[in-house]
Write a protein that holds these residues in place. Structure first.
Motif, mmCIF file in Angstrom:
data_model
loop_
_atom_site.group_PDB
_atom_site.id
_atom_site.type_symbol
_atom_site.label_atom_id
_atom_site.label_comp_id
_atom_site.label_asym_id
_atom_site.label_seq_id
_atom_site.Cartn_x
_atom_site.Cartn_y
_atom_site.Cartn_z
ATOM 1 N N TRP A 15 84.789 54.533 -1.539
ATOM 2 C CA TRP A 15 84.991 55.972 -1.671
ATOM 3 C C TRP A 15 84.116 56.537 -2.778
ATOM 4 N N SER A 16 83.601 57.742 -2.569
ATOM 5 C CA SER A 16 82.828 58.430 -3.601
ATOM 6 C C SER A 16 82.971 59.935 -3.393
ATOM 7 N N ASP A 17 82.534 60.696 -4.391
ATOM 8 C CA ASP A 17 82.558 62.150 -4.299
ATOM 9 C C ASP A 17 81.321 62.622 -3.563
ATOM 10 N N ALA A 18 81.472 63.767 -2.900
ATOM 11 C CA ALA A 18 80.361 64.386 -2.191
ATOM 12 C C ALA A 18 80.599 65.890 -2.175
ATOM 13 N N CYS A 19 79.601 66.613 -1.677
ATOM 14 C CA CYS A 19 79.723 68.065 -1.576
ATOM 15 C C CYS A 19 79.054 68.509 -0.280
ATOM 16 N N ILE A 20 79.791 69.253 0.541
ATOM 17 C CA ILE A 20 79.262 69.771 1.799
ATOM 18 C C ILE A 20 78.547 71.084 1.489
ATOM 19 N N HIS A 21 77.287 71.202 1.968
ATOM 20 C CA HIS A 21 76.484 72.390 1.677
ATOM 21 C C HIS A 21 76.319 73.329 2.861
ATOM 22 N N ASN A 22 76.345 72.798 4.086
ATOM 23 C CA ASN A 22 76.382 73.702 5.231
ATOM 24 C C ASN A 22 77.056 73.013 6.395
ATOM 25 N N VAL A 23 77.542 73.843 7.332
ATOM 26 C CA VAL A 23 78.359 73.359 8.439
ATOM 27 C C VAL A 23 77.890 74.013 9.723
ATOM 28 N N SER A 24 77.782 73.221 10.784
ATOM 29 C CA SER A 24 77.647 73.752 12.134
ATOM 30 C C SER A 24 78.832 73.193 12.913
ATOM 31 N N SER A 25 78.938 73.514 14.189
ATOM 32 C CA SER A 25 80.126 73.077 14.918
ATOM 33 C C SER A 25 80.200 71.556 15.052
ATOM 34 N N ARG A 26 79.077 70.870 15.027
ATOM 35 C CA ARG A 26 79.073 69.418 15.189
ATOM 36 C C ARG A 26 78.336 68.674 14.078
ATOM 37 N N GLY A 27 78.045 69.354 12.964
ATOM 38 C CA GLY A 27 77.303 68.670 11.913
ATOM 39 C C GLY A 27 77.547 69.232 10.533
ATOM 40 N N LEU A 28 77.158 68.414 9.545
ATOM 41 C CA LEU A 28 77.333 68.776 8.142
ATOM 42 C C LEU A 28 76.075 68.396 7.364
ATOM 43 N N LEU A 29 75.739 69.200 6.362
ATOM 44 C CA LEU A 29 74.743 68.815 5.365
ATOM 45 C C LEU A 29 75.538 68.455 4.122
ATOM 46 N N VAL A 30 75.409 67.208 3.685
ATOM 47 C CA VAL A 30 76.234 66.690 2.595
ATOM 48 C C VAL A 30 75.325 66.149 1.496
ATOM 49 N N ALA A 31 75.769 66.299 0.243
ATOM 50 C CA ALA A 31 75.093 65.688 -0.901
ATOM 51 C C ALA A 31 76.072 64.692 -1.505
ATOM 52 N N GLY A 32 75.656 63.445 -1.617
ATOM 53 C CA GLY A 32 76.506 62.413 -2.184
ATOM 54 C C GLY A 32 76.311 62.302 -3.680
ATOM 55 N N ALA A 33 77.406 62.134 -4.407
ATOM 56 C CA ALA A 33 77.325 61.987 -5.860
ATOM 57 C C ALA A 33 76.602 60.694 -6.244
ATOM 58 N N LYS A 34 76.719 59.681 -5.392
ATOM 59 C CA LYS A 34 76.069 58.392 -5.677
ATOM 60 C C LYS A 34 74.905 58.131 -4.735
ATOM 61 N N GLY A 35 74.327 59.172 -4.174
ATOM 62 C CA GLY A 35 73.211 59.019 -3.254
ATOM 63 C C GLY A 35 73.673 59.146 -1.815
ATOM 64 N N ALA A 36 72.737 58.979 -0.892
ATOM 65 C CA ALA A 36 73.028 59.134 0.534
ATOM 66 C C ALA A 36 73.181 57.778 1.195
ATOM 67 N N PRO A 37 74.101 57.666 2.150
ATOM 68 C CA PRO A 37 74.214 56.430 2.909
ATOM 69 C C PRO A 37 73.009 56.261 3.835
ATOM 70 N N ALA A 38 72.815 55.061 4.326
ATOM 71 C CA ALA A 38 71.688 54.766 5.202
ATOM 72 C C ALA A 38 71.837 55.479 6.539
ATOM 73 N N VAL A 39 70.702 55.817 7.143
ATOM 74 C CA VAL A 39 70.707 56.434 8.465
ATOM 75 C C VAL A 39 71.375 55.462 9.437
ATOM 76 N N GLY A 40 72.269 55.990 10.265
ATOM 77 C CA GLY A 40 73.008 55.170 11.221
ATOM 78 C C GLY A 40 74.378 54.750 10.728
ATOM 79 N N SER A 41 74.645 54.930 9.429
ATOM 80 C CA SER A 41 75.951 54.570 8.866
ATOM 81 C C SER A 41 77.014 55.533 9.375
ATOM 82 N N TYR A 42 78.225 55.017 9.495
ATOM 83 C CA TYR A 42 79.358 55.867 9.836
ATOM 84 C C TYR A 42 80.073 56.239 8.545
ATOM 85 N N VAL A 43 80.434 57.521 8.430
ATOM 86 C CA VAL A 43 81.088 58.016 7.225
ATOM 87 C C VAL A 43 82.403 58.699 7.586
ATOM 88 N N ASP A 44 83.315 58.627 6.660
ATOM 89 C CA ASP A 44 84.612 59.293 6.759
ATOM 90 C C ASP A 44 84.621 60.320 5.643
#
Length: 172
Positions: free
Chosen positions: A29-58
Protein backbone atom coordinates in the motif's frame (compact mmCIF):
# COMPACT_ATOMS: atom_id res chain seq x y z
CA UNK A 1 -13.98 14.84 -39.02
CA UNK A 2 -10.47 13.57 -39.78
CA UNK A 3 -10.53 11.41 -36.62
CA UNK A 4 -13.70 9.72 -37.87
CA UNK A 5 -12.22 9.23 -41.32
CA UNK A 6 -9.03 7.66 -39.97
CA UNK A 7 -11.00 5.23 -37.81
CA UNK A 8 -9.87 6.70 -34.47
CA UNK A 9 -12.37 7.48 -31.77
CA UNK A 10 -12.28 10.98 -30.32
CA UNK A 11 -10.68 11.12 -26.89
CA UNK A 12 -13.13 10.93 -24.04
CA UNK A 13 -13.34 14.13 -21.98
CA UNK A 14 -11.41 14.22 -18.71
CA UNK A 15 -12.50 15.83 -15.46
CA UNK A 16 -9.62 17.51 -13.62
CA UNK A 17 -9.56 16.69 -9.92
CA UNK A 18 -7.11 16.54 -7.04
CA UNK A 19 -8.16 13.54 -4.97
CA UNK A 20 -5.79 11.89 -2.48
CA UNK A 21 -6.21 8.12 -2.34
CA UNK A 22 -4.52 4.86 -1.34
CA UNK A 23 -3.07 2.43 -3.87
CA UNK A 24 -2.21 -1.26 -3.58
CA UNK A 25 0.26 -2.78 -6.02
CA UNK A 26 1.33 -6.39 -5.43
CA UNK A 27 0.25 -6.22 -1.79
CA UNK A 28 2.12 -3.00 -0.99
CA UNK A 29 0.00 0.00 0.00
CA UNK A 30 1.11 3.56 -0.71
CA UNK A 31 -0.34 7.05 -1.05
CA UNK A 32 -1.35 8.44 -4.42
CA UNK A 33 -3.28 11.34 -5.89
CA UNK A 34 -5.81 11.19 -8.74
CA UNK A 35 -5.41 14.15 -11.12
CA UNK A 36 -8.05 13.49 -13.76
CA UNK A 37 -10.90 11.08 -14.38
CA UNK A 38 -12.74 9.76 -17.41
CA UNK A 39 -15.50 7.16 -17.32
CA UNK A 40 -13.01 4.28 -17.68
CA UNK A 41 -9.66 5.76 -16.68
CA UNK A 42 -7.62 7.72 -14.18
CA UNK A 43 -4.46 9.82 -14.25
CA UNK A 44 -2.69 9.05 -10.98
CA UNK A 45 0.53 10.27 -9.34
CA UNK A 46 2.13 7.83 -6.92
CA UNK A 47 3.91 9.09 -3.82
CA UNK A 48 6.54 6.36 -4.28
CA UNK A 49 6.63 6.43 -8.07
CA UNK A 50 4.56 4.69 -10.73
CA UNK A 51 3.94 0.96 -10.99
CA UNK A 52 5.14 -0.88 -14.09
CA UNK A 53 3.02 -0.87 -17.24
CA UNK A 54 0.72 -3.90 -17.17
CA UNK A 55 0.52 -4.00 -13.36
CA UNK A 56 -2.87 -4.32 -11.72
CA UNK A 57 -3.65 -1.70 -9.07
CA UNK A 58 -6.29 -1.35 -6.39
CA UNK A 59 -7.09 2.31 -5.83
CA UNK A 60 -9.27 3.30 -2.88
CA UNK A 61 -10.86 6.51 -1.75
CA UNK A 62 -13.05 6.04 1.33
CA UNK A 63 -15.49 3.27 0.47
CA UNK A 64 -14.87 3.49 -3.30
CA UNK A 65 -12.69 0.75 -4.76
CA UNK A 66 -11.32 0.94 -8.32
CA UNK A 67 -9.42 -1.97 -9.82
CA UNK A 68 -7.50 -1.32 -13.00
CA UNK A 69 -4.45 -1.94 -15.12
CA UNK A 70 -1.57 0.49 -15.65
CA UNK A 71 -1.55 1.39 -19.35
CA UNK A 72 1.35 3.88 -19.37
CA UNK A 73 3.71 5.56 -16.93
CA UNK A 74 6.09 8.50 -16.91
CA UNK A 75 8.04 9.50 -13.80
CA UNK A 76 5.52 9.27 -10.93
CA UNK A 77 2.46 9.69 -13.16
CA UNK A 78 0.58 6.82 -14.76
CA UNK A 79 -2.67 6.06 -16.53
CA UNK A 80 -5.03 3.37 -15.24
CA UNK A 81 -7.80 1.75 -17.25
CA UNK A 82 -10.39 0.67 -14.69
CA UNK A 83 -12.75 -2.28 -15.06
CA UNK A 84 -15.90 -0.47 -13.87
CA UNK A 85 -17.16 2.99 -14.81
CA UNK A 86 -15.96 5.83 -12.58
CA UNK A 87 -18.25 8.63 -11.44
CA UNK A 88 -16.07 11.73 -11.00
CA UNK A 89 -18.60 13.51 -8.75
CA UNK A 90 -18.88 10.53 -6.43
CA UNK A 91 -15.08 10.23 -6.32
CA UNK A 92 -14.60 13.87 -5.33
CA UNK A 93 -17.48 13.81 -2.82
CA UNK A 94 -16.30 10.59 -1.15
CA UNK A 95 -14.71 11.33 2.24
CA UNK A 96 -11.21 10.09 2.71
CA UNK A 97 -11.03 6.80 4.62
CA UNK A 98 -9.26 6.39 7.91
CA UNK A 99 -5.71 5.23 7.66
CA UNK A 100 -3.58 3.33 10.14
CA UNK A 101 -0.60 5.24 11.43
CA UNK A 102 2.85 3.80 10.90
CA UNK A 103 4.78 2.67 13.96
CA UNK A 104 6.79 5.86 14.28
CA UNK A 105 4.14 8.13 12.71
CA UNK A 106 6.63 9.73 10.31
CA UNK A 107 5.59 8.08 7.05
CA UNK A 108 1.94 9.03 7.40
CA UNK A 109 2.64 12.67 8.17
CA UNK A 110 5.26 12.91 5.41
CA UNK A 111 2.83 11.43 2.88
CA UNK A 112 0.02 13.67 4.08
CA UNK A 113 2.26 16.72 3.72
CA UNK A 114 3.34 15.60 0.25
CA UNK A 115 -0.27 15.15 -0.88
CA UNK A 116 -1.31 18.49 0.64
CA UNK A 117 1.61 20.17 -1.14
CA UNK A 118 0.68 18.49 -4.41
CA UNK A 119 -2.92 19.68 -4.03
CA UNK A 120 -1.72 23.24 -3.35
CA UNK A 121 0.54 23.15 -6.41
CA UNK A 122 -2.32 21.86 -8.58
CA UNK A 123 -4.62 24.63 -7.33
CA UNK A 124 -1.95 27.27 -8.02
CA UNK A 125 -1.40 25.90 -11.53
CA UNK A 126 -5.13 26.06 -12.28
CA UNK A 127 -5.39 29.59 -10.85
CA UNK A 128 -2.38 30.71 -12.94
CA UNK A 129 -3.89 29.13 -16.04
CA UNK A 130 -7.17 30.99 -15.45
CA UNK A 131 -5.35 34.31 -14.90
CA UNK A 132 -3.29 33.77 -18.06
CA UNK A 133 -6.44 33.03 -20.08
CA UNK A 134 -8.14 36.19 -18.75
CA UNK A 135 -5.02 38.26 -19.51
CA UNK A 136 -4.82 36.84 -23.02
CA UNK A 137 -8.51 37.58 -23.65
CA UNK A 138 -8.18 41.16 -22.41
CA UNK A 139 -5.13 41.72 -24.63
CA UNK A 140 -7.05 40.43 -27.64
CA UNK A 141 -10.01 42.71 -26.86
CA UNK A 142 -7.75 45.74 -26.37
CA UNK A 143 -5.78 44.94 -29.52
CA UNK A 144 -8.97 44.47 -31.55
CA UNK A 145 -10.42 47.73 -30.18
CA UNK A 146 -7.23 49.61 -30.98
CA UNK A 147 -7.16 48.20 -34.50
CA UNK A 148 -10.81 49.20 -35.01
CA UNK A 149 -10.10 52.79 -33.88
CA UNK A 150 -7.05 52.96 -36.17
CA UNK A 151 -9.06 51.73 -39.17
CA UNK A 152 -11.90 54.18 -38.39
CA UNK A 153 -9.47 57.13 -38.28
CA UNK A 154 -7.84 56.07 -41.56
CA UNK A 155 -11.22 55.74 -43.27
CA UNK A 156 -12.24 59.16 -41.94
CA UNK A 157 -9.05 60.75 -43.26
CA UNK A 158 -9.43 59.01 -46.63
CA UNK A 159 -13.03 60.23 -47.04
CA UNK A 160 -12.63 63.70 -45.48
CA UNK A 161 -10.89 65.34 -48.49
CA UNK A 162 -13.36 64.10 -51.16
CA UNK A 163 -16.32 64.97 -48.95
CA UNK A 164 -14.95 68.49 -48.44
CA UNK A 165 -14.64 68.84 -52.23
CA UNK A 166 -18.25 67.68 -52.66
CA UNK A 167 -19.43 70.07 -49.94
CA UNK A 168 -17.70 73.03 -51.60
CA UNK A 169 -19.07 72.04 -55.06
CA UNK A 170 -22.57 72.02 -53.63
CA UNK A 171 -22.07 75.50 -52.35
CA UNK A 172 -21.92 74.68 -48.67
Amino acid sequence: MTALQSGLRPREPRVKVVVPCRMNVNGAWSDACIHNVSSRGLLVAGAKGAPAVGSYVDIRRGSLVMIGRVMWQKDRFFGVRVQDKVNARALVAEPRGRRKASRDGSEVSRSARALAHEGNVARRVERSRAIAAAFQSSLLVLGGGGAAVFVALEVYEALAAPMETVRQAMGG
